[in-house]
Each structure stands twice: as C-alpha cells, then as structure tokens.
Design an enzyme around this catalytic site. Structure first.
Site, PDB file in Angstrom:
ATOM      1  N   ASN A  92       4.954  -2.788   2.163  1.00  0.00           N
ATOM      2  CA  ASN A  92       6.252  -3.246   1.666  1.00  0.00           C
ATOM      3  C   ASN A  92       7.359  -2.526   2.432  1.00  0.00           C
ATOM      4  OD1 ASN A  92       6.939  -0.710   0.179  1.00  0.00           O
ATOM      5  ND2 ASN A  92       5.129  -1.298  -1.011  1.00  0.00           N
TER       6      ASN A  92
ATOM      7  N   LYS B  48       3.679   0.865 -19.701  1.00  0.00           N
ATOM      8  CA  LYS B  48       3.022   1.961 -18.983  1.00  0.00           C
ATOM      9  C   LYS B  48       2.869   3.203 -19.856  1.00  0.00           C
ATOM     10  CE  LYS B  48       3.345  -0.347 -15.014  1.00  0.00           C
ATOM     11  NZ  LYS B  48       2.208  -0.869 -14.239  1.00  0.00           N
TER      12      LYS B  48
END
Length: 398
Positions: free
Chosen positions: A208, A342
């Site tokens: 990325n 998360k």
C-alpha cells in the site's frame, strides 16, 4: 522543569538557525539559563543582538576574545553547562565533531566539554545521506552524542526528504529528556509502522502507499519523553528513528511475531498499514506469461489481525492499546466501530482519500476516538501529531 539548568547553545550556520531564537525563548520559559554561541556562518542568518536579547546573556562568537581567554573562557564555557546543544548542527559542525577538529570557538567548545552533547542536524537531503556524513553520524552516536532528528520534509532549497531540523518543541523535549527523567522514563512502548509486503512471487508483492512517516514520528516523540521504544516496521520510505530498538519485517505474520516477542509493554501503538490479505499460493519462482492470455489464479488468505490479537489478550495485554483507522469515507463511524470490534482503547482516525494528500504526505488530520468520545485535532505536521499523541499517552501512563 529545567529550573537551575544551564544550556550552552551552539547555533550553526544554516537557514534553520532562525528556529534557535524560538528555542532560546522556550528553554528560558521552562527555567533554563541559555548561553548562546554563534558560528561565523550563523551570523549570516541571525544576529548576535537577537540571540543576546532573548537569552539575556552575552553571546560568544570569537575563540580569540582576549578578555575571555585570559580566564580560559572556552574551557569555562564548555564545562559550566549542564548540557551542550547544537542547533542547527550543520554537516560542517558534525564533521568537525566526528574528526576532532577545533579551529573556531564552537568546535573548540565541543572538544573541551565534559558534558553531554545533543545535536539537531539540519542540511540538504543529499548532504544528510552522503556517505561521509553518515560515517560522521555513526561515529558521533558511538561517542555517545545525542541526536534529535532530522525530520523529513520540504526544505528551503526546494527538495524534500530527511535533513530538515526538528521542530522546536521536539528539541525542547529532547533537552528535557537529557537533563531530567522524562514522563515516560521506565516505560516500554511498542510501535508498529509502515506498510507490509505480501509476496506474490519472489519479484512481486502486494503493498500500500503508507510511507511510515507517522509511525516513525510517533516512535521518535515517545523516545523523546523517555520511553523505551520497540519499533516494528515494514519496508517504509522513511528511515527508522534513532534511539529506539528497531525490528524490521516484511509481512503481516512477521509483524505479529515481532510484536508478540516485544511484549510485555506498558503501551502499544499500532500505526502500521497492515495488509488485510496475503497470497496463499505465492510462487517460489517468478511467474511468467505463457502466451495463453490467462492471468495466474491467485488465492487469498486473511492475514492475522495484530491490533485485535493484542487488544483482546487475556494475559499480558498492554495497559494502553492505540490503533489507527485510515478511512476514505464515513471516517468517524467506521473508526468508532473498529475500536469496539478490535477492543483497543483508542483509535486514531484519519481520512486518507486521495484529495487529502495525507497518505504518503507530510501532514495529517486526525480524530482520537476513545470510550469518552471523539477528540478532533486540526490538520498539522505528522511530527506535531506525534508529539501531541505522545503527550496524551504520557498523561495516561504517568
């Protein structure tokens, strides 16, 4: 915090010398006594009168000042200080320090001192990266010289890269860390940074656009506050910070292994842009076209979720876990949902859509989301974001 401390400030000749005037003011605001020394080149950028007025001290300039030398002035100056700071530290000054040259007042003071020396390098990116300069830097680090920066950014010469002098708040934090125990002294913090590279074959990989600049700045800011930082980084564009323990990895699975090996920690900051997927059937040799026009069939497998793994640990979880959410739309909603999913304490959310220029850029605009709500910060440099986040972490851990 610096009350009663005496700083000998050597100002080198570079465009960043103007920051030294603000540095004098800020150090004095914290109670320090600042004694300025100007090189001949520094006088091309700032005047002795300006430095003297801000420091409320005489400015020293000439090695052969008869009045001072009658009292062995250069020896007294170099040893009466609690810390010697060189800002900006030019390539010339670093070279003199590394090679033991002493042909003017500044270099003579640096040779004669028995105190710690902190340097804030400032120079063109090509000069910073030049092998001779890097040899000098390595020598000075080996001699125990402390470094703050340089940062990556735009320069007066029009180029971009490492070599920009650290901002004044960073230098002040480094001075405080050198003279007094920082608020994070004795704390171990893990920071992840950069992209991961997931191989397709030995030549190609999935990645990325993360430069690693924000994670690097965070690690540097935490270290400046006295933290013992383990810096786990993928193949980033920017060099890792100095003064931290660097662990270099390539894949997401390697990053998870490195993070788990670094625990226990008081806090963990997950700034890395980890690939969600990897190629399960990556080739052992380079894939080649066979003339059929058919693309190879790639099978994907989900990578481990490092943030969730650490956040949801039942044993050995850091007291503070900070994640990052790089989003392109509905930033706050997606980031808030990510924090709950998360199980981390904070999420630092930012908009990385192409129009913002944030991914790979020098600035960031973030919102820190916690159980108490969302705290939006104005757009600022990544170094400023890092310093503010480090201070916020210090408040929690102190």
């Amino acid at each position: 915090m610096l009350s009663g401390k005496r700083v000998l400030l050597i100002i080198g000749g570079g465009i960043a010398a103007y920051k030294a005037l603000d540095l004098i003011r800020r150090l004095r605001d914290r109670g320090a006594e600042v004694v300025p020394v100007l090189t001949r080149a520094a006088e091309e950028f700032v005047t002795p009168l300006s430095a003297s007025a801000l420091a409320a001290q005489k400015v020293y300039r000439d090695l052969f000042d008869l009045t001072d030398e009658a009292e062995m002035g250069h020896i007294e100056l170099s040893r009466a200080a609690d810390l010697v700071v060189v800002a900006p530290a030019t390539a010339d000054l670093l070279g003199k320090m590394a090679n033991g040259l002493a042909n003017d007042l500044a270099s003579t003071l640096l040779m004669a001192t028995d105190k710690r020396v902190l340097v804030a390098p400032a120079m063109n990116v090509r000069m910073w990266e030049h092998p001779a300069n890097q040899r000098n830097v390595a020598t000075l680090r080996g001699d125990g010289v402390l470094f703050v920066g340089p940062n990556e950014g735009a320069m007066a010469c029009g180029e971009f890269g490492p070599g920009r002098m650290s901002e004044v708040p960073e230098i002040v934090a480094a001075v405080e860390a050198a003279l007094v125990a920082g608020p994070l002294a004795g704390r171990h913090i893990v920071v992840t940074s950069g992209p991961t590279h997931e191989p397709i074959d030995p030549v190609r990989y999935i990645a990325n656009r993360s430069s690693g600049a924000q994670g690097t700045a965070i690690a540097r800011a935490l270290a400046a506050l006295g933290a013992d930082v383990t810096f786990v980084t993928g193949p980033a564009d920017v060099a890792p910070p100095q003064g931290v323990h660097v662990v270099q990895i390539e894949t997401a699975r390697q990053m998870l292994d490195a993070v788990e090996a670094a625990l226990p920690a008081d806090a963990a900051v997950f700034a890395a842009a980890v690939a969600d997927w990897r190629v399960a059937n990556s080739a052992m040799s380079k894939m080649k076209k066979d003339g059929s026009g058919k693309a190879p069939a790639l099978e994907f497998a989900e990578n481990p979720d490092i943030l969730a793994t650490v956040s949801q640990m039942s044993d050995g979880r850091p007291a503070l876990v900070v994640g990052f959410a790089a989003e392109t739309d509905d930033v706050i909603a997606h980031a808030s949902a990510k924090r709950l999913r998360k199980g981390c304490d904070w999420i630092v959310a930012n908009d990385v859509s192409p129009a913002t220029g944030i991914m790979g850029g020098a600035e960031n605009a973030v919102t820190v989301i916690s159980g108490e709500g969302a705290e939006e910060w104005p757009r600022m440099s990544k170094d400023q974001v890092a310093a503010r986040l480090a201070a916020k972490i210090a408040e929690v851990l102190s």
